[in-house]
Design a protein around this motif. Structure first.
Motif, mmCIF file in Angstrom:
data_model
loop_
_atom_site.group_PDB
_atom_site.id
_atom_site.type_symbol
_atom_site.label_atom_id
_atom_site.label_comp_id
_atom_site.label_asym_id
_atom_site.label_seq_id
_atom_site.Cartn_x
_atom_site.Cartn_y
_atom_site.Cartn_z
ATOM 1 N N CYS A 107 0.836 -1.199 0.000
ATOM 2 C CA CYS A 107 0.000 0.000 0.000
ATOM 3 C C CYS A 107 0.875 1.255 0.000
ATOM 4 C CB CYS A 107 -0.891 -0.028 1.242
ATOM 5 S SG CYS A 107 -2.122 1.287 1.287
ATOM 6 N N ASP A 129 0.309 3.749 1.727
ATOM 7 C CA ASP A 129 0.243 4.295 3.085
ATOM 8 C C ASP A 129 1.642 4.695 3.563
ATOM 9 O OD1 ASP A 129 0.225 4.277 6.062
ATOM 10 O OD2 ASP A 129 -1.859 3.660 5.790
ATOM 11 N N GLY A 179 -4.092 0.511 -1.299
ATOM 12 C CA GLY A 179 -4.801 -0.768 -1.180
ATOM 13 C C GLY A 179 -4.072 -1.954 -1.784
ATOM 14 N N HIS A 202 -1.779 -4.420 5.193
ATOM 15 C CA HIS A 202 -1.418 -3.869 6.513
ATOM 16 C C HIS A 202 -2.656 -3.562 7.347
ATOM 17 C CE1 HIS A 202 -2.399 0.487 5.833
ATOM 18 N NE2 HIS A 202 -2.290 0.123 4.570
ATOM 19 N N CYS A 237 -5.922 -0.391 7.100
ATOM 20 C CA CYS A 237 -5.756 0.115 5.727
ATOM 21 C C CYS A 237 -6.977 0.950 5.329
ATOM 22 C CB CYS A 237 -5.575 -1.048 4.751
ATOM 23 S SG CYS A 237 -5.314 -0.495 3.052
ATOM 24 N N GLY A 238 -6.741 2.194 4.920
ATOM 25 C CA GLY A 238 -7.826 3.099 4.547
ATOM 26 C C GLY A 238 -8.606 2.604 3.337
HETATM 27 ZN ZN LIG Z 1 -3.455 0.842 3.033
#
Ligand SMILES: [Zn+2]
Length: 182
Positions: A50, A52, A75, A103, A106-107
């Motif tokens: 991701c 992130d 993602g 992870h 995760c958004g």
């Molecule tokens: Zn994520």
């Protein structure tokens, strides 16, 4: 020396253990490494993870310049561009191992699980996460399922299959720093 996939996996596990304990490998040889790597690269692993900001593979696996071929998007979804990058790494650079790393918190997985209208191109990301998601699972278990599902898509790639590249799903815990292997 050419590294095989079991050795590559051990290097990542050892690196993550150093990251968790804080006992990191020395980082004071970048100038030397840059020079050595300017003539070519032989990354021992491909990591799809991701975007992130808390999930930086070179840091959480405590690796050096030239060690990891990293592909990132929100993602950790597999699409044609991602497969093209993976094919390049395994075929032309000889990487023996592909890791798909999900992870915690995760958004992208959270947004997909929550459903509802998603704006702009985020909907395209959610479309690739949705088949992995179960309403019976928490966000983190869905992120685990999604990583494993994406790993399976990579395994089914004809070039990955032909070259007998090892593909593993994994899950990174933001708070502890520990990578779980699936
Ligand atoms: Zn994520």
């Amino acid at each position: 020396m050419k590294i095989n996939s079991p050795q590559a996996l051990i290097l990542l596990k050892e690196g993550n253990a150093r990251f968790v304990s804080g006992n990191l490998a020395p980082k004071d040889h970048y100038a030397e490494d840059r020079l050595k790597l300017s003539s070519g690269q032989h990354p021992f692993a491909v990591v799809l993870c991701c975007s992130d900001s808390r999930v930086a593979p070179e840091i959480l696996f405590d690796q050096q310049l030239g060690d990891l071929f990293v592909i990132r998007n929100a993602g950790n979804v597999v699409d044609d561009d991602v497969l093209g990058s993976i094919e390049y790494a395994v075929e032309h650079l000889g990487s023996p191992l592909v890791v798909v790393l999900g992870h915690s918190s995760c958004g992208a997985v959270t947004a997909t699980c929550q459903g509802g209208e998603l704006p702009g191109h985020i909907v395209d990301i959610a479309k690739r996460i949705r088949p992995s998601v179960s309403s019976n699972c928490c966000i983190d278990d869905n992120a685990r399922r999604h990583a494993e599902h994406m790993a399976q898509l990579v395994r089914e790639n004809p070039i990955v299959e032909h070259l007998k590249v090892t593909v593993v799903g994994a899950f990174y815990n933001l708070a502890s720093g520990v990578v779980e292997w699936m």
